[in-house]
Design an enzyme around this catalytic site. Structure first.
Site, PDB file in Angstrom:
ATOM      1  N   LYS A 153       0.863  -1.183   0.000  1.00  9.69           N
ATOM      2  CA  LYS A 153       0.000   0.000   0.000  1.00  9.69           C
ATOM      3  C   LYS A 153       0.899   1.233   0.000  1.00  9.69           C
ATOM      4  O   LYS A 153       1.760   1.383   0.873  1.00  9.69           O
ATOM      5  CB  LYS A 153      -0.836  -0.016   1.272  1.00  9.69           C
ATOM      6  CG  LYS A 153      -2.299   0.282   1.080  1.00  9.69           C
ATOM      7  CD  LYS A 153      -3.012   0.017   2.397  1.00  9.69           C
ATOM      8  CE  LYS A 153      -4.406   0.528   2.405  1.00  9.69           C
ATOM      9  NZ  LYS A 153      -5.016   0.376   3.718  1.00  9.69           N
TER      10      LYS A 153
HETATM   11  O1  G3P Z   1      -9.286   1.209   4.587  1.00 12.44           O
HETATM   12  C1  G3P Z   1      -8.955   2.451   5.090  1.00 12.44           C
HETATM   13  C2  G3P Z   1      -9.556   2.595   6.424  1.00 12.44           C
HETATM   14  O2  G3P Z   1      -8.857   1.848   7.327  1.00 12.44           O
HETATM   15  C3  G3P Z   1      -9.731   3.982   6.898  1.00 12.44           C
HETATM   16  O3  G3P Z   1     -10.902   3.942   7.610  1.00 12.44           O
HETATM   17  O4  G3P Z   1     -12.553   4.694   9.216  1.00 12.44           O
HETATM   18  O5  G3P Z   1     -10.136   5.386   9.461  1.00 12.44           O
HETATM   19  O6  G3P Z   1     -11.552   6.336   7.653  1.00 12.44           O
HETATM   20  P1  G3P Z   1     -11.309   5.172   8.533  1.00 12.44           P
END
Ligand code: G3P
Length: 214
Positions: A83
Site C-alpha cells: 500500500k
Molecule cells: O481502509 C482504510 C480505512 O482503514 C480507513 O478507515 O474509518 O479510518 O476512515 P477510517
C-alpha cells in the site's frame, strides 16, 4: 463483490474467515499500531489464514524509501500487496514496483483524477476512502461510481477497493456501484450479518419446537 477485512487483529480475521466471506485483508499503520504487534509478524500470520491479497502499507514518504520497504514485505508471501500513498512519490513507487512484479494498492484516494493516475501508473488496486469524504460533507460513494465509470471506459484492470467503510449501507452501496471490493472493519461485517428479525425468528422456531416435543 469481494470482501476484504480492514483490520490487523488476527482473531477477527480468523473469526470472519471461518464464515467463508473473507477474500483478502487490508491493514494500515493505524491498524497495525492498534494490534500492538510487530508488523512483519502480523502480515505473516494473516497470509497463513487468508488466501487472498493482504495489503501492507509503507511509511516512507519518498519513492526510493517506499520501494526499499516494499521488497522485504513482498518477500513475506506472494499475496502481499504494497500500500502506497496517493502522492507523486507514491505513484513513482507504484510504477517501479510493478516493473518488479510487486502489486500495489494506492491508498488515500479522494478524487477520480487521483484514481485515474494511480491506474495509469500501474497500481493493481485503488482505495477511495468513502467514510472520510462523508465526514467532510461529500457523498463518498459518488467517488466510487465515478472511478467505476472511468475504469470501465478504458478497461483498466485496476480493482476498486471501497475503503473507509463505516456501516452496512456503505457495503450495500459499494456493491450497487460496482466496486470490485469493499474492505470492511470486523464490527461492520458483524452488523451486515445480524438482523433482529433473524434472532426473533430463531427464538420463535426453537420455542415452537420445544412445545411440539411435549
Ligand atoms: O481502509 C482504510 C480505512 O482503514 C480507513 O478507515 O474509518 O479510518 O476512515 P477510517
Amino acid at each position: 463483490m469481494k470482501i476484504f477485512l480492514d483490520t490487523a487483529i488476527v482473531d477477527e480475521i480468523r473469526a470472519a474467515h471461518a464464515w467463508g466471506v473473507v477474500d483478502g485483508v487490508t491493514t494500515n499503520p493505524s491498524l497495525i499500531a492498534q494490534s500492538g504487534r510487530r508488523f512483519e509478524d502480523v502480515v505473516k500470520e494473516i497470509c497463513a489464514i487468508v488466501d487472498g491479497p493482504v495489503s501492507a502499507e509503507v511509511i516512507s514518504v519518498d519513492a526510493a524509501g517506499m520501494v526499499a520497504e516494499a521488497r522485504p514485505l513482498a518477500a513475506i508471501h506472494k499475496n502481499v500487496v504494497i500500500k502506497v500513498p496517493m502522492t507523486a512519490e507514491g505513484l513513482k513507487a507504484a510504477h517501479a514496483l510493478k516493473k518488479e512484479g510487486i502489486r500495489t494498492n494506492v491508498t488515500l484516494i479522494f478524487s477520480p483524477a487521483q484514481a485515474l493516475l494511480a491506474a495509469k501508473a500501474g497500481a493493481a488496486f485503488v482505495s477511495p476512502f468513502v467514510g472520510r469524504l462523508d465526514d467532510v460533507g461529500h457523498v463518498g460513494m459518488e467517488l466510487v461510481e465515478q472511478i467505476r465509470a472511468i475504469f470501465d471506459n478504458y478497461a483498466f484492470a485496476c480493482e476498486i477497493i471501497t475503503a473507509s467503510v463505516r456501516s452496512p449501507l456503505h457495503v450495500i452501496d459499494a456493491a450497487m456501484a460496482g466496486a470490485d471490493i469493499a474492505t470492511v472493519p470486523y464490527k461492520v461485517l458483524e452488523q451486515c450479518l445480524k438482523h433482529p428479525l433473524t434472532d426473533i425468528g430463531m427464538e420463535r422456531f426453537l420455542k415452537d419446537w420445544e412445545k411440539a416435543k411435549k
